[in-house]
Design a protein around this motif. Sequence first.
Motif, PDB file in Angstrom:
ATOM      1  N   LEU A   1       3.170  36.958 -10.550  1.00  0.00           N
ATOM      2  CA  LEU A   1       3.588  37.579  -9.294  1.00  0.00           C
ATOM      3  C   LEU A   1       4.103  36.562  -8.286  1.00  0.00           C
ATOM      4  CD1 LEU A   1       0.737  40.208  -9.124  1.00  0.00           C
ATOM      5  CD2 LEU A   1       3.153  40.613  -9.614  1.00  0.00           C
ATOM      6  N   THR A   2       3.642  35.328  -8.370  1.00  0.00           N
ATOM      7  CA  THR A   2       4.162  34.286  -7.480  1.00  0.00           C
ATOM      8  C   THR A   2       5.578  33.896  -7.871  1.00  0.00           C
ATOM      9  OG1 THR A   2       1.933  33.423  -7.037  1.00  0.00           O
ATOM     10  CG2 THR A   2       3.782  31.929  -6.629  1.00  0.00           C
ATOM     11  N   LEU A   3       5.811  33.776  -9.169  1.00  0.00           N
ATOM     12  CA  LEU A   3       7.119  33.328  -9.651  1.00  0.00           C
ATOM     13  C   LEU A   3       8.076  34.480  -9.962  1.00  0.00           C
ATOM     14  CD1 LEU A   3       5.984  30.442 -12.036  1.00  0.00           C
ATOM     15  CD2 LEU A   3       6.727  30.299  -9.637  1.00  0.00           C
ATOM     16  N   GLY A   4       7.566  35.700  -9.953  1.00  0.00           N
ATOM     17  CA  GLY A   4       8.427  36.832 -10.286  1.00  0.00           C
ATOM     18  C   GLY A   4       8.877  36.810 -11.728  1.00  0.00           C
ATOM     19  N   VAL A   5       7.985  36.341 -12.607  1.00  0.00           N
ATOM     20  CA  VAL A   5       8.308  36.196 -14.022  1.00  0.00           C
ATOM     21  C   VAL A   5       7.348  37.056 -14.837  1.00  0.00           C
ATOM     22  CG1 VAL A   5       8.364  34.600 -15.973  1.00  0.00           C
ATOM     23  CG2 VAL A   5       9.158  33.846 -13.734  1.00  0.00           C
ATOM     24  N   ASP A   6       7.886  37.993 -15.581  1.00  0.00           N
ATOM     25  CA  ASP A   6       7.065  38.819 -16.467  1.00  0.00           C
ATOM     26  C   ASP A   6       6.483  37.916 -17.555  1.00  0.00           C
ATOM     27  OD1 ASP A   6       6.023  40.548 -18.334  1.00  0.00           O
ATOM     28  OD2 ASP A   6       7.834  41.750 -18.534  1.00  0.00           O
ATOM     29  N   ARG A   7       5.178  37.822 -17.604  1.00  0.00           N
ATOM     30  CA  ARG A   7       4.546  36.897 -18.548  1.00  0.00           C
ATOM     31  C   ARG A   7       4.764  37.281 -20.013  1.00  0.00           C
ATOM     32  NH1 ARG A   7      -1.804  38.095 -17.370  1.00  0.00           N
ATOM     33  NH2 ARG A   7      -1.854  40.224 -18.125  1.00  0.00           N
ATOM     34  N   ASP A   8       5.216  38.484 -20.254  1.00  0.00           N
ATOM     35  CA  ASP A   8       5.455  38.932 -21.623  1.00  0.00           C
ATOM     36  C   ASP A   8       6.924  38.875 -22.022  1.00  0.00           C
ATOM     37  OD1 ASP A   8       2.734  39.479 -22.047  1.00  0.00           O
ATOM     38  OD2 ASP A   8       2.930  41.434 -21.089  1.00  0.00           O
TER      39      ASP A   8
ATOM     40  N   ASP B   1      -1.837  36.622 -13.800  1.00  0.00           N
ATOM     41  CA  ASP B   1      -1.171  37.530 -12.868  1.00  0.00           C
ATOM     42  C   ASP B   1      -0.693  36.785 -11.629  1.00  0.00           C
ATOM     43  OD1 ASP B   1      -1.072  39.964 -14.197  1.00  0.00           O
ATOM     44  OD2 ASP B   1      -3.081  40.540 -13.569  1.00  0.00           O
ATOM     45  N   LEU B   2      -1.485  35.838 -11.122  1.00  0.00           N
ATOM     46  CA  LEU B   2      -1.048  35.088  -9.950  1.00  0.00           C
ATOM     47  C   LEU B   2       0.258  34.345 -10.236  1.00  0.00           C
ATOM     48  CD1 LEU B   2      -1.552  34.221  -7.031  1.00  0.00           C
ATOM     49  CD2 LEU B   2      -2.890  32.300  -7.928  1.00  0.00           C
TER      50      LEU B   2
END
Length: 192
Positions: free
Chosen positions: A105-112, A101-102
């Motif tokens: 939210l830091t990179l503004g990239v949806d991990r999915d 999550d860090l």
Amino acid sequence: MLGRRGASRYYDERYREGFALECRALRRVRDDMGLTNLVVMIPFCRTPQEADRVLAVMSENGLTRGHRGLHVYVMAEIPANILLAEQFAERFDGFSIGSNDLTQLTLGVDRDSELLAHLFDEHNPAVTRSIESLIATAHAAGRHVGLCGQRPSNDPGFTGFLVEAGIDSISVTPDSFAVVKQHVATAESNLA
């Protein structure tokens, strides 16, 4: 992923009974079963004021930080947890970095997101500097810092980075414990 989750639910009147049930379960584990080493972790705690509200509701439900050795940690998975680490350290006994999550939210990239998967990188300097900063700030306040996430299980280099940064603990899946322990030992010997 960004909706009403984590801390905001715990003090919300609409979830009062649900959170009271969770607190009763934690009290049962600690008081009836004697497992006083249980550490409570509060996820997605966005502000110090939100921390105060959650801790107050926990206390109303018989779980007071410090009473009978109860430790309460905050998940460090939001940039605000890093930027306001000193204030969070005043309210919590430690931090548990949620690296997925860090990073998200830091990179503004949806991990999915398949389309953005190439940008999701826990080695990104914005993420690693955040982790280093949190560890330094937390340690200055006498607080423990751990990390939970899959990355150390899959990436010896990331494990080495965490050891060099001074991480106190790393949470891993049982099937990767032996491998990660070896990576930690190697990284620690490189520091000596």
